[in-house]
Design a protein around this motif. Sequence first.
Motif, PDB file in Angstrom:
ATOM      1  N   THR A 165     -16.507  -1.237  -4.916  1.00  0.00           N
ATOM      2  CA  THR A 165     -15.787  -1.860  -3.808  1.00  0.00           C
ATOM      3  C   THR A 165     -15.273  -0.832  -2.804  1.00  0.00           C
ATOM      4  O   THR A 165     -15.017  -1.171  -1.648  1.00  0.00           O
ATOM      5  CB  THR A 165     -14.603  -2.695  -4.327  1.00  0.00           C
ATOM      6  OG1 THR A 165     -13.657  -1.824  -4.985  1.00  0.00           O
ATOM      7  CG2 THR A 165     -15.078  -3.740  -5.312  1.00  0.00           C
ATOM      8  N   LYS A 166     -15.118   0.432  -3.244  1.00  0.00           N
ATOM      9  CA  LYS A 166     -14.651   1.470  -2.342  1.00  0.00           C
ATOM     10  C   LYS A 166     -15.724   1.885  -1.341  1.00  0.00           C
ATOM     11  O   LYS A 166     -15.445   2.590  -0.383  1.00  0.00           O
ATOM     12  CB  LYS A 166     -14.178   2.689  -3.141  1.00  0.00           C
ATOM     13  CG  LYS A 166     -13.020   2.380  -4.080  1.00  0.00           C
ATOM     14  CD  LYS A 166     -12.635   3.589  -4.899  1.00  0.00           C
ATOM     15  CE  LYS A 166     -11.506   3.273  -5.869  1.00  0.00           C
ATOM     16  NZ  LYS A 166     -11.126   4.438  -6.702  1.00  0.00           N
ATOM     17  N   ARG A 167     -16.966   1.465  -1.590  1.00  0.00           N
ATOM     18  CA  ARG A 167     -18.057   1.802  -0.679  1.00  0.00           C
ATOM     19  C   ARG A 167     -18.369   0.672   0.298  1.00  0.00           C
ATOM     20  O   ARG A 167     -19.344   0.742   1.031  1.00  0.00           O
ATOM     21  CB  ARG A 167     -19.311   2.141  -1.499  1.00  0.00           C
ATOM     22  CG  ARG A 167     -19.136   3.374  -2.369  1.00  0.00           C
ATOM     23  CD  ARG A 167     -20.407   3.743  -3.119  1.00  0.00           C
ATOM     24  NE  ARG A 167     -20.635   2.891  -4.280  1.00  0.00           N
ATOM     25  CZ  ARG A 167     -21.586   1.978  -4.379  1.00  0.00           C
ATOM     26  NH1 ARG A 167     -22.392   1.754  -3.352  1.00  0.00           N
ATOM     27  NH2 ARG A 167     -21.748   1.259  -5.470  1.00  0.00           N
ATOM     28  N   ILE A 168     -17.558  -0.386   0.302  1.00  0.00           N
ATOM     29  CA  ILE A 168     -17.756  -1.544   1.169  1.00  0.00           C
ATOM     30  C   ILE A 168     -16.675  -1.561   2.248  1.00  0.00           C
ATOM     31  O   ILE A 168     -15.490  -1.413   1.952  1.00  0.00           O
ATOM     32  CB  ILE A 168     -17.710  -2.856   0.370  1.00  0.00           C
ATOM     33  CG1 ILE A 168     -18.774  -2.862  -0.724  1.00  0.00           C
ATOM     34  CG2 ILE A 168     -17.869  -4.051   1.289  1.00  0.00           C
ATOM     35  CD1 ILE A 168     -20.186  -2.882  -0.226  1.00  0.00           C
ATOM     36  N   LYS A 169     -17.089  -1.739   3.495  1.00  0.00           N
ATOM     37  CA  LYS A 169     -16.146  -1.877   4.605  1.00  0.00           C
ATOM     38  C   LYS A 169     -16.396  -3.212   5.303  1.00  0.00           C
ATOM     39  O   LYS A 169     -17.532  -3.512   5.683  1.00  0.00           O
ATOM     40  CB  LYS A 169     -16.296  -0.724   5.596  1.00  0.00           C
ATOM     41  CG  LYS A 169     -15.322  -0.808   6.772  1.00  0.00           C
ATOM     42  CD  LYS A 169     -15.402   0.421   7.658  1.00  0.00           C
ATOM     43  CE  LYS A 169     -16.687   0.469   8.454  1.00  0.00           C
ATOM     44  NZ  LYS A 169     -16.692   1.576   9.442  1.00  0.00           N
ATOM     45  N   VAL A 170     -15.343  -3.994   5.458  1.00  0.00           N
ATOM     46  CA  VAL A 170     -15.428  -5.294   6.129  1.00  0.00           C
ATOM     47  C   VAL A 170     -14.790  -5.169   7.504  1.00  0.00           C
ATOM     48  O   VAL A 170     -13.669  -4.665   7.640  1.00  0.00           O
ATOM     49  CB  VAL A 170     -14.732  -6.399   5.311  1.00  0.00           C
ATOM     50  CG1 VAL A 170     -14.808  -7.734   6.038  1.00  0.00           C
ATOM     51  CG2 VAL A 170     -15.362  -6.517   3.934  1.00  0.00           C
ATOM     52  N   THR A 171     -15.502  -5.584   8.545  1.00  0.00           N
ATOM     53  CA  THR A 171     -14.987  -5.552   9.912  1.00  0.00           C
ATOM     54  C   THR A 171     -15.154  -6.928  10.548  1.00  0.00           C
ATOM     55  O   THR A 171     -15.978  -7.737  10.107  1.00  0.00           O
ATOM     56  CB  THR A 171     -15.738  -4.515  10.768  1.00  0.00           C
ATOM     57  OG1 THR A 171     -17.129  -4.879  10.829  1.00  0.00           O
ATOM     58  CG2 THR A 171     -15.611  -3.124  10.173  1.00  0.00           C
ATOM     59  N   GLY A 172     -14.374  -7.170  11.573  1.00  0.00           N
ATOM     60  CA  GLY A 172     -14.499  -8.454  12.268  1.00  0.00           C
ATOM     61  C   GLY A 172     -13.577  -8.521  13.466  1.00  0.00           C
ATOM     62  O   GLY A 172     -12.722  -7.649  13.675  1.00  0.00           O
ATOM     63  N   ASP A 173     -13.776  -9.528  14.275  1.00  0.00           N
ATOM     64  CA  ASP A 173     -12.901  -9.776  15.413  1.00  0.00           C
ATOM     65  C   ASP A 173     -12.957 -11.252  15.763  1.00  0.00           C
ATOM     66  O   ASP A 173     -13.890 -11.969  15.402  1.00  0.00           O
ATOM     67  CB  ASP A 173     -13.288  -8.911  16.619  1.00  0.00           C
ATOM     68  CG  ASP A 173     -14.698  -9.180  17.101  1.00  0.00           C
ATOM     69  OD1 ASP A 173     -14.902 -10.172  17.824  1.00  0.00           O
ATOM     70  OD2 ASP A 173     -15.600  -8.399  16.758  1.00  0.00           O
ATOM     71  N   MET A 174     -11.928 -11.682  16.490  1.00  0.00           N
ATOM     72  CA  MET A 174     -11.806 -13.081  16.903  1.00  0.00           C
ATOM     73  C   MET A 174     -11.227 -13.120  18.310  1.00  0.00           C
ATOM     74  O   MET A 174     -10.343 -12.329  18.645  1.00  0.00           O
ATOM     75  CB  MET A 174     -10.904 -13.839  15.918  1.00  0.00           C
ATOM     76  CG  MET A 174     -10.677 -15.287  16.277  1.00  0.00           C
ATOM     77  SD  MET A 174     -12.160 -16.295  16.084  1.00  0.00           S
ATOM     78  CE  MET A 174     -11.704 -17.750  17.029  1.00  0.00           C
TER      79      MET A 174
END
Length: 579
Positions: A136-145
């Motif tokens: 899980t430390k190698r996963i990055k979640v990004t987003g915008d609204m």
Amino acid sequence: MNDHDRARTASRRPRPARRALLCCAVLLSLAVPASAMAAETTMVKLIRGLIASGALKPEDGQALLVQAEAEAAAAQRGTAGGPASSGGVALEAGDVRVPYVPQSVRDGIRDEVRQDVMAQAKAEGWAAPNEVAEWTKRIKVTGDMRVRSESRFYSERNSDIETNWASVNAGSGFDTNNNTNLQLPPLLNTRQDRRNLWRIRARLGIEAMIGEHTTAGVRLASGSSNGPVSTTEQLGGGLGKKDVWLDQAWLAYSPADWVTVRGGRFGNPFWTSDTLFSNDLNFDGLAANLRYDIADDLGLFGNLAVVPLEYTSDSAPSQSRVKTPNENKWLSGAQVGVNWRFNDDNSLRAALGYYDFKNISGRLSSPCALYAGAVGCDTDWSRPAFMQKGNTLMLIRDIARNPLDPANTPTTQYVGLASAFRLATFNLRWDTQLAQDIGMRLDADYIRNLAYDKQAMFARANNGIVNNYGAGGSASIDTFRSGDTAWMLQATFGATELKEKGQWQALLGYKRIEADALPDAYNDPNFHLGGTNARGYYVGGAYALDARSWISGKWMAAKEVSGPPLSIDVFQLEFNTGF
């Protein structure tokens, strides 16, 4: 995990078990009843066994062994002769003899046990409740609204006959023969205001570090259509559900710190403004990004990309045994630039670019007998898959007339781009600090279409050009109005990025985009509602209400560069957030 698996896992971890056993031995040695001579003898055997197994160092074990044998002998004497004495003090029934264990031995045992247990705990993630699995430390979640209220204002003096050529190309074409078609082509709205259109944008992406050099990314986004330049979704529509699209899907490999190669569908690999490429535009294909630091304050960068814009359909024409030959459309781009930070308050960035759009111009077909049942013409593929407005367009079908009734032969047409496009670009940015927490950024963008040639355009179209003539003039090369140049200037004050509560930003800019300076399909869809043949100014401001959350407003006032009048003002009020 089943019992068998757990047993196998446990068998692979002997060291913690031996350390625990050794601890038990030490504890037993610290509390041996005076009357338990057999326990002393057992302790001697246990220590010897630990030495033989390697669980106890020989020198540490020997010290314990000597002490245990001495205590065993003393216990035997005490049992034979009555109450034993130790240091002149008689032991009564129930008293406990505490043998001496050297401090160094106890410290060594404690440290070894702690190290083994903590190593196992870290590997399995069971000792720290706040720890998460390694992957899980190698996963990055990004987003915008974004939530936007948009209003569009049209001048009453605008021309009311602006053909929607994108709609013509997306449909079954338009019959240009007035004898067989008395209807107007699809027309754009040019005079009726549209106020308070509520629109949203939502994007959610995941990036994963697969290995030391490999990264993968996937992003989903909203959008009213599959058009390339916008992920904005208009609300309303009877409260129906909204669409979600695959916006990005890519793999990247970085064999060295100075280069990254990316393939799939990814964000803009070039440093450009929205005068050329919309901020929402993503690219298909293969790209490479390179950088080289000459010094701490000076570096070079380069960007390369090969982008398939459109492939020839495998089955076109669908009802013909003779299929269209391979006529793929491509974009090849290259850019080189420099970053220079010449003091703490000033930095400069500049880049030169070249973009070659291959095979995107329209082509005039061979004589096409639609009246005899032909399902299409051999250059229908040359019409653009997506377009906004502004570029010079040409009719691409050479329709053969019915010899029995030539005047009443329908002439159903599509349109293609009359110009070729090979662009040279120059981008410049200067960042400076005006005062504490108040910065200024100046951006400049210049674009020139090196392939623009008015004579070649009319020859390619066989004089079948349908737009960009002077207002009220006849359709001829003498009244034709277009151009090959675009430029933009913009000044931004305050914070260049709104990350913290209380930060603010103000901007002022001007654009001028001549009709054939660049393909109209890929630039900003907001200024003049997208495309080319537009000029005007824009002003805006933003304020951060919270961390990474801000409100903003922007007014864009634009009109045509040449041709019939078309003035469009756009106002946008937004609430944005990103993570």
